[in-house]
Design a protein around this motif. Structure first.
Motif, mmCIF file in Angstrom:
data_model
loop_
_atom_site.group_PDB
_atom_site.id
_atom_site.type_symbol
_atom_site.label_atom_id
_atom_site.label_comp_id
_atom_site.label_asym_id
_atom_site.label_seq_id
_atom_site.Cartn_x
_atom_site.Cartn_y
_atom_site.Cartn_z
ATOM 1 N N GLU A 52 0.168 -38.848 17.615
ATOM 2 C CA GLU A 52 0.336 -39.970 16.682
ATOM 3 C C GLU A 52 1.779 -40.000 16.208
ATOM 4 O O GLU A 52 2.217 -39.112 15.475
ATOM 5 C CB GLU A 52 -0.599 -39.827 15.490
ATOM 6 C CG GLU A 52 -0.477 -40.930 14.461
ATOM 7 C CD GLU A 52 -0.841 -42.314 15.004
ATOM 8 O OE1 GLU A 52 -0.259 -43.305 14.530
ATOM 9 O OE2 GLU A 52 -1.696 -42.381 15.910
ATOM 10 N N GLU A 54 5.253 -40.693 14.256
ATOM 11 C CA GLU A 54 5.569 -40.828 12.835
ATOM 12 C C GLU A 54 5.991 -42.255 12.530
ATOM 13 O O GLU A 54 6.719 -42.888 13.284
ATOM 14 C CB GLU A 54 6.698 -39.881 12.450
ATOM 15 C CG GLU A 54 6.336 -38.413 12.543
ATOM 16 C CD GLU A 54 7.414 -37.528 11.950
ATOM 17 O OE1 GLU A 54 7.889 -37.860 10.856
ATOM 18 O OE2 GLU A 54 7.771 -36.542 12.590
ATOM 19 N N SER A 59 3.364 -41.039 7.886
ATOM 20 C CA SER A 59 3.128 -39.792 8.612
ATOM 21 C C SER A 59 2.612 -38.687 7.698
ATOM 22 O O SER A 59 1.776 -37.880 8.093
ATOM 23 C CB SER A 59 4.409 -39.340 9.316
ATOM 24 O OG SER A 59 5.441 -39.126 8.379
ATOM 25 N N THR A 63 -0.805 -36.650 8.255
ATOM 26 C CA THR A 63 -0.765 -35.186 8.388
ATOM 27 C C THR A 63 -1.696 -34.524 7.383
ATOM 28 O O THR A 63 -2.440 -33.599 7.725
ATOM 29 C CB THR A 63 0.667 -34.670 8.200
ATOM 30 O OG1 THR A 63 1.517 -35.271 9.183
ATOM 31 C CG2 THR A 63 0.724 -33.162 8.342
ATOM 32 N N HIS A 82 3.435 -35.420 16.215
ATOM 33 C CA HIS A 82 4.079 -36.674 15.813
ATOM 34 C C HIS A 82 5.131 -37.062 16.847
ATOM 35 O O HIS A 82 6.340 -36.878 16.649
ATOM 36 C CB HIS A 82 4.724 -36.517 14.428
ATOM 37 C CG HIS A 82 3.752 -36.575 13.297
ATOM 38 N ND1 HIS A 82 2.877 -37.632 13.095
ATOM 39 C CD2 HIS A 82 3.501 -35.699 12.296
ATOM 40 C CE1 HIS A 82 2.155 -37.413 12.025
ATOM 41 N NE2 HIS A 82 2.499 -36.235 11.523
ATOM 42 N N GLN A 83 4.667 -37.615 17.960
ATOM 43 C CA GLN A 83 5.575 -38.112 19.002
ATOM 44 C C GLN A 83 4.965 -39.357 19.629
ATOM 45 O O GLN A 83 3.740 -39.544 19.622
ATOM 46 C CB GLN A 83 5.769 -37.058 20.099
ATOM 47 C CG GLN A 83 6.634 -35.879 19.709
ATOM 48 C CD GLN A 83 6.855 -34.939 20.897
ATOM 49 O OE1 GLN A 83 5.967 -34.684 21.696
ATOM 50 N NE2 GLN A 83 8.061 -34.411 20.995
#
Length: 228
Positions: A52, A54, A59, A63, A82-83
């Protein structure tokens, strides 16, 4: 999002009724706060990556939600990354199950809008599906869900009362994605059209077809298997 726990359970069981997660590796592309990732882990997946990217201001909440659920459910095999999919490097890992649930159009929204007529946009998505293929074994199972851009209400310039927030031009019908999957080595393609979870199996039987879906949400799930 489902309105009740029973609706959610029914939705998940229908979505994954052909998938055996036991001891599998799973890539959940655009998995948000991880509901499908956690389900896969609860069903026995050995490793689950929830991918998922950012976004400014969001984000941290994602998280927090992910980590809270991961700890509460005691699922250490789940991981939030986060990419973007395009920048994701799994270090030669291949996956047994790949999920693209309501996320395929977000991988490149501009290209998705122009996909039917623009060759550059087609190459962008061809590269995405090539990467998906490279992350797959022979036999890898893939589920791709989204709304088709073809729906009764927007065609009449009306707001769909069942899906008021959908920007229909940012979506494509299942046969577009099926073509990319076929070109990338996937076969055994089947399309299942969604109905309302509150109606259960009766709703699936009477409403789960392309004709009725055209007058509802036009939501579908495309299932595929890596065959070459």
């Amino acid at each position: 999002m489902c309105r009740s726990a029973s609706n959610l359970q029914f939705s998940l069981e229908c979505l994954f009724d052909t998938i055996n997660f036991e001891n599998s590796t799973v890539l959940d592309i655009g998995g948000g706060s991880g509901i499908y990732s956690f389900y896969a882990a609860c069903r026995g997946a050995r490793e689950v990556i929830c991918l998922e990217p950012e976004e400014a201001g969001s984000s941290t909440k994602i998280t927090e939600k992910f980590e809270r659920c991961r700890m509460r459910l005691d699922l250490p095999q789940t991981k939030l990354v986060h990419q973007t999919f395009q920048s994701f490097d799994p270090s030669k890992t291949k996956f047994d199950v790949i999920l693209l649930i309501n996320s395929i159009n977000h991988l490149d929204e501009k290209a998705c809008i122009q996909l039917r007529t623009d060759k550059h946009s087609q190459e962008i998505y061809r590269a995405i599906f090539t990467k998906i293929s490279l992350l797959s074994w022979i036999g890898t199972r893939l589920i791709l869900c989204d709304c088709s851009r073809y729906n009764f209400f927007p065609m009449l310039y009306m707001t769909n009362p069942f899906a008021q927030s959908i920007d229909w031009k940012k979506h494509q019908p299942p046969w577009i994605w099926a073509r990319f999957l076929s070109e990338s080595g996937f076969g055994n393609l089947t399309t299942v059209w969604s109905s309302f979870n509150t109606l259960g199996n009766v709703g699936r039987f009477f409403l789960g077809n392309s004709f009725i879906a055209f007058f509802l949400t036009s939501h579908f799930c495309l299932r595929a298997e890596k065959v070459r």
